[in-house]
Design an enzyme around this catalytic site. Sequence first.
Site, PDB file in Angstrom:
ATOM      1  N   HIS A  54       0.794  -1.311  -0.098  1.00 51.11           N
ATOM      2  CA  HIS A  54       0.237   0.022  -0.083  1.00 51.11           C
ATOM      3  C   HIS A  54       1.045   1.192  -0.087  1.00 51.11           C
ATOM      4  O   HIS A  54       2.119   1.127   0.163  1.00 51.11           O
ATOM      5  CB  HIS A  54      -1.097   0.099   1.232  1.00 51.11           C
ATOM      6  CG  HIS A  54      -0.236  -0.039   2.533  1.00 51.11           C
ATOM      7  ND1 HIS A  54       0.469  -0.907   3.045  1.00 51.11           N
ATOM      8  CD2 HIS A  54      -0.351   0.989   3.306  1.00 51.11           C
ATOM      9  CE1 HIS A  54       0.993  -0.428   4.404  1.00 51.11           C
ATOM     10  NE2 HIS A  54       0.290   0.758   4.280  1.00 51.11           N
ATOM     11  N   ASP A 111       6.132   4.738   4.890  1.00 43.77           N
ATOM     12  CA  ASP A 111       6.824   3.762   5.919  1.00 43.77           C
ATOM     13  C   ASP A 111       7.124   2.445   5.016  1.00 43.77           C
ATOM     14  O   ASP A 111       7.981   1.763   5.392  1.00 43.77           O
ATOM     15  CB  ASP A 111       6.382   3.438   7.277  1.00 43.77           C
ATOM     16  CG  ASP A 111       4.940   3.138   7.301  1.00 43.77           C
ATOM     17  OD1 ASP A 111       4.093   3.574   6.511  1.00 43.77           O
ATOM     18  OD2 ASP A 111       5.041   2.056   7.903  1.00 43.77           O
ATOM     19  N   HIS A 112       6.378   2.313   3.888  1.00 41.58           N
ATOM     20  CA  HIS A 112       6.314   1.253   3.095  1.00 41.58           C
ATOM     21  C   HIS A 112       7.253   1.366   1.720  1.00 41.58           C
ATOM     22  O   HIS A 112       7.666   0.491   1.043  1.00 41.58           O
ATOM     23  CB  HIS A 112       5.130   0.554   2.652  1.00 41.58           C
ATOM     24  CG  HIS A 112       4.440   0.100   4.060  1.00 41.58           C
ATOM     25  ND1 HIS A 112       4.413  -1.325   4.402  1.00 41.58           N
ATOM     26  CD2 HIS A 112       3.971   0.810   5.002  1.00 41.58           C
ATOM     27  CE1 HIS A 112       3.809  -1.416   5.630  1.00 41.58           C
ATOM     28  NE2 HIS A 112       3.508  -0.158   6.026  1.00 41.58           N
ATOM     29  N   HIS A 146       1.495   3.979   1.929  1.00 45.54           N
ATOM     30  CA  HIS A 146       2.137   4.724   3.052  1.00 45.54           C
ATOM     31  C   HIS A 146       3.652   4.882   2.928  1.00 45.54           C
ATOM     32  O   HIS A 146       4.334   3.601   2.585  1.00 45.54           O
ATOM     33  CB  HIS A 146       1.634   4.179   4.290  1.00 45.54           C
ATOM     34  CG  HIS A 146       0.232   4.525   4.645  1.00 45.54           C
ATOM     35  ND1 HIS A 146      -0.586   3.843   5.655  1.00 45.54           N
ATOM     36  CD2 HIS A 146      -0.468   5.559   4.187  1.00 45.54           C
ATOM     37  CE1 HIS A 146      -1.844   4.178   5.709  1.00 45.54           C
ATOM     38  NE2 HIS A 146      -1.921   5.283   4.807  1.00 45.54           N
TER      39      HIS A 146
END
Length: 268
Positions: free
Chosen positions: A78, A82-83, A80
């Site tokens: 997904h 932090d990914h 976000h």
Amino acid sequence: MTLTHPAYEQLRQVTPSAAVVLADNPSGMTLQGTNTWLLRAPGSSEYVLVDPGPKDRKHTEALVRETGGNIALTIVTHHHADHTGGISRLVKETGTPVRAVDPQFLHGTDQVLTDGEVIEAAGLRITVLATPGHTEDSISLLIDGPDGERALLTGDTVLGTGTTVLESRDDALADYLTSLKRLAEAAPGRHLLPAHGPDHADAEPVITYYIKHREERLQQVRDALEKLGPKAKALQIVAVVYADVDKRLWPAAHSSVKAQLAYIRSHG
């Protein structure tokens, strides 16, 4: 010495075909940090990497080191940061193609991920499941390896500890409940590989807990509406339902409560 979670920027083997490198970005939202999963069947010379993690040179360097740069495909669960923050540097260092539901993250391909798609790579069979709720573009992955090895990689849809935050959009909870049902059907006999928190050898009880928790939270919101009145605002309900939760996490709870209110007001 066998590594245990959390082991920052080190390769920790979890199953014969799945290893994890944990980014050093702990917070109230990321738990101990973001798990980047490195998938390959035993004997395969290349990897499928899932979630490059945050924009962090040290983390990207660890991923390049542990894979030798041999990444056949990178998958994003997904959007976000932090990914996805580490995508650009990972592509620069390895040339890996990147696939996601959101086209803004594609590299080396114009094919977005689709529900039910089967990917054959690194000696594995990987099936994409659309599991919206945490975000509209969230996916999970069914991983089938040699010798009957089976895992379920859930991104932020199901975490290794605690529960996930929902988008505040009106259909988020209805979508999420459908997603949990899909995961529950797929879970038996599969190892749980989450994007945050520790892995679990058996995915089924974790997902069963998630479903029960959502039902309990819905009832708590209904009870708060009875107490506060049907026109109560989401933040008023957060103060009641999440009274025992650190107030620094209330903004995230506010998003979930807005989704729950929309669900209750449309479904009862």
